[in-house]
Design a protein around this motif. Structure first.
Motif, PDB file in Angstrom:
ATOM      1  N   SER A  99       0.831  -1.212   0.000  1.00 33.34           N
ATOM      2  CA  SER A  99       0.000   0.000   0.000  1.00 33.34           C
ATOM      3  C   SER A  99       0.864   1.259   0.000  1.00 33.34           C
ATOM      4  N   VAL A 100       1.962   1.223   0.758  1.00 38.09           N
ATOM      5  CA  VAL A 100       2.842   2.398   0.812  1.00 38.09           C
ATOM      6  C   VAL A 100       3.466   2.659  -0.556  1.00 38.09           C
ATOM      7  N   TRP A 101       4.020   1.626  -1.181  1.00 38.67           N
ATOM      8  CA  TRP A 101       4.687   1.833  -2.465  1.00 38.67           C
ATOM      9  C   TRP A 101       3.708   2.171  -3.588  1.00 38.67           C
ATOM     10  N   ARG A 102       2.534   1.554  -3.570  1.00 38.35           N
ATOM     11  CA  ARG A 102       1.524   1.899  -4.578  1.00 38.35           C
ATOM     12  C   ARG A 102       1.018   3.320  -4.352  1.00 38.35           C
ATOM     13  N   GLY A 103       0.863   3.690  -3.066  1.00 34.53           N
ATOM     14  CA  GLY A 103       0.465   5.059  -2.738  1.00 34.53           C
ATOM     15  C   GLY A 103       1.510   6.071  -3.191  1.00 34.53           C
ATOM     16  N   MET A 104       2.787   5.708  -3.049  1.00 37.35           N
ATOM     17  CA  MET A 104       3.868   6.578  -3.523  1.00 37.35           C
ATOM     18  C   MET A 104       3.771   6.738  -5.040  1.00 37.35           C
ATOM     19  N   ASP A 105       3.466   5.647  -5.749  1.00 35.68           N
ATOM     20  CA  ASP A 105       3.285   5.722  -7.203  1.00 35.68           C
ATOM     21  C   ASP A 105       2.129   6.658  -7.557  1.00 35.68           C
ATOM     22  N   TYR A 106       1.014   6.541  -6.842  1.00 34.47           N
ATOM     23  CA  TYR A 106      -0.140   7.406  -7.090  1.00 34.47           C
ATOM     24  C   TYR A 106       0.214   8.862  -6.803  1.00 34.47           C
ATOM     25  N   TYR A 107       0.948   9.095  -5.740  1.00 28.94           N
ATOM     26  CA  TYR A 107       1.414  10.449  -5.396  1.00 28.94           C
ATOM     27  C   TYR A 107       2.284  11.005  -6.520  1.00 28.94           C
ATOM     28  N   ASN A 108       3.269  10.226  -6.958  1.00 29.88           N
ATOM     29  CA  ASN A 108       4.174  10.675  -8.026  1.00 29.88           C
ATOM     30  C   ASN A 108       3.446  10.869  -9.348  1.00 29.88           C
ATOM     31  N   SER A 109       2.394  10.078  -9.586  1.00 31.19           N
ATOM     32  CA  SER A 109       1.613  10.179 -10.823  1.00 31.19           C
ATOM     33  C   SER A 109       0.511  11.237 -10.734  1.00 31.19           C
ATOM     34  N   LYS A 110       0.460  11.916  -9.598  1.00 25.04           N
ATOM     35  CA  LYS A 110      -0.515  13.004  -9.367  1.00 25.04           C
ATOM     36  C   LYS A 110      -1.959  12.534  -9.547  1.00 25.04           C
ATOM     37  N   LYS A 111      -2.268  11.390  -8.943  1.00 26.97           N
ATOM     38  CA  LYS A 111      -3.624  10.852  -9.019  1.00 26.97           C
ATOM     39  C   LYS A 111      -4.562  11.454  -7.974  1.00 26.97           C
ATOM     40  N   VAL A 112      -4.008  12.250  -7.069  1.00 27.36           N
ATOM     41  CA  VAL A 112      -4.847  12.931  -6.085  1.00 27.36           C
ATOM     42  C   VAL A 112      -5.438  14.160  -6.762  1.00 27.36           C
ATOM     43  N   GLU A 113      -6.765  14.217  -6.822  1.00 25.31           N
ATOM     44  CA  GLU A 113      -7.428  15.301  -7.547  1.00 25.31           C
ATOM     45  C   GLU A 113      -7.886  16.438  -6.642  1.00 25.31           C
ATOM     46  N   ALA A 126     -10.565  -0.896   0.992  1.00 25.73           N
ATOM     47  CA  ALA A 126     -10.674  -0.294   2.330  1.00 25.73           C
ATOM     48  C   ALA A 126     -12.099  -0.023   2.785  1.00 25.73           C
ATOM     49  N   ASP A 127     -13.044   0.011   1.870  1.00 23.89           N
ATOM     50  CA  ASP A 127     -14.416   0.388   2.230  1.00 23.89           C
ATOM     51  C   ASP A 127     -14.969  -0.535   3.318  1.00 23.89           C
ATOM     52  N   GLY A 128     -15.304   0.059   4.465  1.00 26.83           N
ATOM     53  CA  GLY A 128     -15.871  -0.692   5.573  1.00 26.83           C
ATOM     54  C   GLY A 128     -14.852  -1.454   6.410  1.00 26.83           C
ATOM     55  N   ARG A 129     -13.578  -1.295   6.114  1.00 31.49           N
ATOM     56  CA  ARG A 129     -12.520  -1.984   6.853  1.00 31.49           C
ATOM     57  C   ARG A 129     -11.611  -0.964   7.519  1.00 31.49           C
ATOM     58  N   ARG A 130     -10.939  -1.360   8.570  1.00 27.38           N
ATOM     59  CA  ARG A 130     -10.007  -0.468   9.264  1.00 27.38           C
ATOM     60  C   ARG A 130      -8.586  -0.757   8.797  1.00 27.38           C
ATOM     61  N   VAL A 131      -8.338  -0.489   7.521  1.00 29.79           N
ATOM     62  CA  VAL A 131      -7.026  -0.707   6.917  1.00 29.79           C
ATOM     63  C   VAL A 131      -6.580   0.586   6.243  1.00 29.79           C
ATOM     64  N   VAL A 132      -5.292   0.667   5.958  1.00 29.46           N
ATOM     65  CA  VAL A 132      -4.739   1.820   5.242  1.00 29.46           C
ATOM     66  C   VAL A 132      -4.470   1.382   3.811  1.00 29.46           C
ATOM     67  N   CYS A 133      -5.069   2.088   2.859  1.00 30.38           N
ATOM     68  CA  CYS A 133      -4.913   1.738   1.447  1.00 30.38           C
ATOM     69  C   CYS A 133      -3.979   2.722   0.735  1.00 30.38           C
ATOM     70  N   LYS A 134      -3.679   2.404  -0.510  1.00 31.40           N
ATOM     71  CA  LYS A 134      -2.786   3.235  -1.327  1.00 31.40           C
ATOM     72  C   LYS A 134      -3.347   4.638  -1.544  1.00 31.40           C
ATOM     73  N   HIS A 135      -4.670   4.763  -1.604  1.00 31.83           N
ATOM     74  CA  HIS A 135      -5.286   6.069  -1.819  1.00 31.83           C
ATOM     75  C   HIS A 135      -5.065   6.984  -0.613  1.00 31.83           C
ATOM     76  N   MET A 136      -5.116   6.399   0.593  1.00 35.53           N
ATOM     77  CA  MET A 136      -4.848   7.173   1.815  1.00 35.53           C
ATOM     78  C   MET A 136      -3.399   7.649   1.834  1.00 35.53           C
ATOM     79  N   ILE A 137      -2.485   6.766   1.465  1.00 36.68           N
ATOM     80  CA  ILE A 137      -1.064   7.129   1.432  1.00 36.68           C
ATOM     81  C   ILE A 137      -0.823   8.233   0.401  1.00 36.68           C
ATOM     82  N   ALA A 138      -1.424   8.105  -0.774  1.00 37.17           N
ATOM     83  CA  ALA A 138      -1.257   9.120  -1.822  1.00 37.17           C
ATOM     84  C   ALA A 138      -1.780  10.472  -1.351  1.00 37.17           C
ATOM     85  N   LEU A 139      -2.934  10.481  -0.696  1.00 37.00           N
ATOM     86  CA  LEU A 139      -3.497  11.733  -0.175  1.00 37.00           C
ATOM     87  C   LEU A 139      -2.590  12.326   0.892  1.00 37.00           C
ATOM     88  N   TYR A 140      -2.101  11.495   1.795  1.00 35.24           N
ATOM     89  CA  TYR A 140      -1.205  11.940   2.860  1.00 35.24           C
ATOM     90  C   TYR A 140       0.065  12.559   2.284  1.00 35.24           C
TER      91      TYR A 140
END
Length: 120
Positions: free
Chosen positions: A11-25, A64-78
């Motif tokens: 999740s951390v590395w995929r989130g980093m990829d999303y961050y670098n790819s500017k997928k946070v809108e 992550a929907d309905g679960r208490r986990v940290v996903c790549k989207h949360m990491i990218a937003l952070y």
């Protein structure tokens, strides 16, 4: 424990990829310790990150929907809200890798058999 420590390595590395790819809108710091936003994946996901209580963070993605986990989207937003955290994480990884290389080199020297006079 913080958001990154709770997340899986994947999740951390995929989130980093999303961050670098500017997928946070969208990014909105809703308080000193919370961030809301949208992240583009297969779909557009609503993400809420609670830095003080990472397990209270939410995302509408299937993982992550309905679960208490940290996903790549949360990491990218952070990382988008706090780019210094992304830099610090990468520096820490570089330090760990350097330490591992040094340990591996020491192990090689220690484990290497001594040369005998016959081999010289």
């Amino acid at each position: 424990m913080g958001l990154i420590e709770i997340a899986s390595g994947n999740s951390v590395w995929r989130g980093m990829d999303y961050y670098n790819s500017k997928k946070v809108e969208e990014v909105e710091k809703t308080s000193d310790t919370t961030i809301d936003g949208t992240v583009r994946g297969e779909n557009l996901y609503r993400v809420h990150v609670d830095i003080s209580h990472p397990r209270k963070s939410t995302c509408t993605c299937p993982f992550a929907d309905g679960r208490r986990v940290v996903c790549k989207h949360m990491i990218a937003l952070y990382f988008t809200a706090y780019p210094k955290a992304a830099e610090d994480f990468l520096k820490q990884v570089e330090e760990w890798e350097k330490e591992e290389e040094e340990l591996d080199a020491k192990d090689f020297i220690i484990d290497r058999p001594c040369e005998t006079e016959d081999e010289m």
